[in-house]
Design a protein around this motif. Structure first.
Motif, short mmCIF file in Angstrom:
data_model
loop_
_atom_site.label_atom_id
_atom_site.label_comp_id
_atom_site.label_asym_id
_atom_site.label_seq_id
_atom_site.Cartn_x
_atom_site.Cartn_y
_atom_site.Cartn_z
N LYS A 157 13.85 -9.69 9.03
CA LYS A 157 14.68 -8.24 8.36
C LYS A 157 15.88 -8.18 7.49
CE LYS A 157 18.77 -8.26 12.02
NZ LYS A 157 18.71 -9.58 11.65
N ASP A 158 15.28 -9.49 6.55
CA ASP A 158 16.54 -8.76 5.50
C ASP A 158 16.12 -9.10 4.20
OD1 ASP A 158 18.91 -10.44 7.22
OD2 ASP A 158 18.15 -11.74 7.28
N GLY A 159 14.76 -8.65 4.11
CA GLY A 159 14.20 -8.52 2.83
C GLY A 159 13.12 -9.05 2.21
N ASP A 160 12.34 -8.35 2.00
CA ASP A 160 11.31 -9.15 1.19
C ASP A 160 10.06 -10.24 0.71
OD1 ASP A 160 10.96 -5.82 1.50
OD2 ASP A 160 10.53 -5.76 -0.55
N PHE A 191 1.06 -1.45 -0.17
CA PHE A 191 -0.07 -0.14 0.42
C PHE A 191 0.75 1.00 -0.08
CE2 PHE A 191 -3.28 -3.35 1.42
CZ PHE A 191 -4.56 -3.37 0.75
N SER A 192 0.62 2.55 -0.50
CA SER A 192 0.67 3.56 -0.43
C SER A 192 1.16 4.36 0.28
CB SER A 192 0.41 4.13 -1.11
OG SER A 192 -1.27 5.01 -0.70
N SER A 193 0.42 3.82 1.89
CA SER A 193 0.91 3.91 3.17
C SER A 193 0.22 3.56 4.31
CB SER A 193 0.41 5.37 3.00
OG SER A 193 -1.11 5.90 3.03
N ALA A 215 -4.72 1.28 8.35
CA ALA A 215 -5.42 1.06 10.06
C ALA A 215 -6.56 -0.19 9.98
CB ALA A 215 -6.34 2.59 10.43
N ASP A 216 -6.91 -0.37 9.05
CA ASP A 216 -8.28 -1.26 9.50
C ASP A 216 -7.62 -2.95 8.75
OD1 ASP A 216 -10.07 -3.29 9.78
OD2 ASP A 216 -11.68 -2.23 9.62
N LYS A 217 -6.00 -3.48 8.65
CA LYS A 217 -6.42 -4.43 8.28
C LYS A 217 -6.92 -5.61 8.06
CE LYS A 217 -1.66 -3.77 9.83
NZ LYS A 217 -1.51 -2.71 10.85
N ALA A 259 -0.21 -13.11 5.62
CA ALA A 259 0.49 -12.50 6.77
C ALA A 259 0.75 -11.07 6.86
CB ALA A 259 1.02 -13.47 7.02
N TRP A 260 0.45 -10.17 7.77
CA TRP A 260 0.72 -8.71 7.32
C TRP A 260 2.34 -8.77 7.82
CZ3 TRP A 260 -1.99 -4.84 5.29
CH2 TRP A 260 -3.40 -4.64 4.64
N VAL A 261 3.14 -8.15 6.49
CA VAL A 261 4.58 -8.24 7.40
C VAL A 261 5.26 -7.10 7.84
CG1 VAL A 261 5.26 -10.34 5.73
CG2 VAL A 261 5.16 -8.13 4.76
N SER A 262 4.30 -5.96 7.69
CA SER A 262 4.61 -4.35 7.64
C SER A 262 3.13 -3.86 7.46
CB SER A 262 5.15 -4.46 6.69
OG SER A 262 4.76 -3.68 5.48
N ASP A 263 3.22 -2.46 8.42
CA ASP A 263 1.98 -2.09 8.25
C ASP A 263 1.81 -1.54 6.98
OD1 ASP A 263 1.95 -1.97 10.93
OD2 ASP A 263 2.72 0.15 11.85
N THR A 264 1.74 -1.53 5.77
CA THR A 264 2.12 -1.51 4.76
C THR A 264 1.94 -2.50 3.69
OG1 THR A 264 3.98 -0.61 3.96
CG2 THR A 264 2.77 1.25 4.83
N SER A 265 2.30 -3.49 3.97
CA SER A 265 2.76 -4.23 3.24
C SER A 265 2.31 -5.79 4.14
CB SER A 265 4.24 -5.01 2.55
OG SER A 265 3.77 -5.90 1.20
#
Length: 400
Positions: A378-381, A169-171, A174-176, A196-202
């Protein structure tokens, strides 16, 4: 006498039948007209007594405001059927819709716009034979912010058996959970997997095990009109249809300085390799399941920490975001198969690197063992395979 007896027996049976019929008539004769012998109303009379005006339900309701375009818009009727239904936008254009086969429902088949007023019209016919008008209006929300998203997979592409699906996502989202409910993955053959949410944007989707070769995949992020935060809504839907190719797994052991390529269960190559320098944690090649991320005929490498810049290497295949590649390097051929001297990459001769490069697919797994350091999230996407299946599924916003 015998012949006479045979002629009279049928007359006696007829007499008994008439008696039984008269008795049955006497039993039912006490019921009122229009009922059965049990006192139940006949179906014809039931239809007549239940006849009434059409009862309409319109969604969104008349006067509704801040309606999300992803919400359902439909008209349903009981005690009757729909004759005509129209939903019109402010420009007078009719929204496409579908009448149900039983004529008791009408539902939109195209998305609504943001910040628009829509008006209902039409008629329904009640079981009493009278028409009832359909009316009312509602207004869709004007978002404070819209989030766009992109997929890492493309239409008609072919990927390796470890390929994750990544929606970015571009930012911050909030509501995953709302987003995840709008995501679908269809596979042939059927494949078990999870978001699985690997970050707040992906958010990523990966199968429980490596994909079966030749799997066909369709992914859809139907996020347009979905509320994904306070005043924030999805900007557009994103879809892709792709394939999984043959099975190819690279297996490498930093202790043996070798790298095998196994395709469809058969070893097709065994290369001498120089891995990262074991004695330096900053240079060691990580153990774990890497995934081919990209391919480059030539690639310029720099590492200020180790004081080298713009070193061009041939046939570079990226396998993580921490700087690990499989590539050719003529200057380290003396160490390949004998010593680990690289800065984390798998060094091959240029000719062997080209051979591997030509057969590699984005999404191929590269399994490294023997290292003092382990690959982590933490080693990558594309570090999805560093998680156990149990830990991976816990990262779903819908888990539990």
């Amino acid at each position: 006498m015998t012949g006479l007896h045979k002629r009279r027996k049928p007359l006696a049976l007829i007499g008994l039948g008439l008696a039984a019929l008269l008795a049955l008539s006497a039993c039912s004769g006490g019921d009122s007209p229009g009922t059965t012998g049990t006192g139940q109303t006949t179906s014809a009379d039931a239809q007549q007594t239940s006849a009434g005006p059409a009862k309409l339900a319109v969604q969104p309701a008349d006067g509704a405001k801040d309606v999300a375009p992803a919400d359902s818009a439909q008209v349903t009727v009981t005690d009757g059927e729909l004759q005509s239904v129209t939903l019109t936008n402010p420009e007078g254009k009719q929204v496409a819709g579908q009448l149900g086969a039983d004529k008791r429902s009408w539902t939109i088949t195209e998305p609504l716009g943001y910040g628009k007023k829509y008006t209902w019209s039409g008629t329904a016919l009640g079981s009493d034979g009278k028409q009832v008008a359909i009316g009312g209006s509602f207004t869709t929300v004007s978002p404070r912010k819209q989030l766009s998203a992109s997929l890492n997979v493309g239409d008609n592409q072919t990927y390796g058996i470890a390929m994750p699906i990544a929606l970015t996502f571009s930012s911050k989202v909030a509501d995953k959970a709302a987003v995840e409910r709008a995501l679908t993955v269809e596979t042939t053959p059927k494949t078990e997997g999870s978001w699985a949410w690997v970050s707040d944007t992906s958010v990523h989707w990966r199968p429980k095990e490596y994909w079966q070769p030749n799997t066909q995949v369709k992914v859809a992020a139907n996020i347009y009109g979905v509320k994904i935060g306070d005043g924030t809504y999805g900007k557009q839907d994103v879809t892709a249809a792709f394939s999984i190719g043959r099975s190819q797994i690279v297996k490498g052991d930093t202790r043996t300085h070798r790298m095998q390529v196994i395709r469809d269960g058969v070893q097709i190559a065994d290369y001498p390799v120089s891995y990262g320098l074991d004695s330096d944690p900053g240079r060691v090649t990580h153990s774990g399941i890497h995934v081919v991320m990209s391919k480059h005929a030539t690639y310029s490498m720099s590492n200020p920490r180790y004081d080298y810049y713009d070193v061009n290497v041939p046939w570079a295949v990226r396998i993580s975001n921490n700087g690990e590649f499989i590539h050719g390097l003529a200057s380290s051929m003396w160490a390949q198969g004998k010593q680990n001297v690289s800065h984390g990459c798998l060094n091959l001769s240029p000719a062997r690197a080209k051979e591997y490069y030509d057969g590699a697919l984005v999404g191929d797994p590269v399994e490294i063992t023997g290292s003092t350091q382990t690959l982590s999230a933490k080693d990558g996407d594309y570090s999805d395979w560093t998680y156990s299946w149990a830990d991976w599924t816990k990262l779903s916003a819908l888990a539990g």
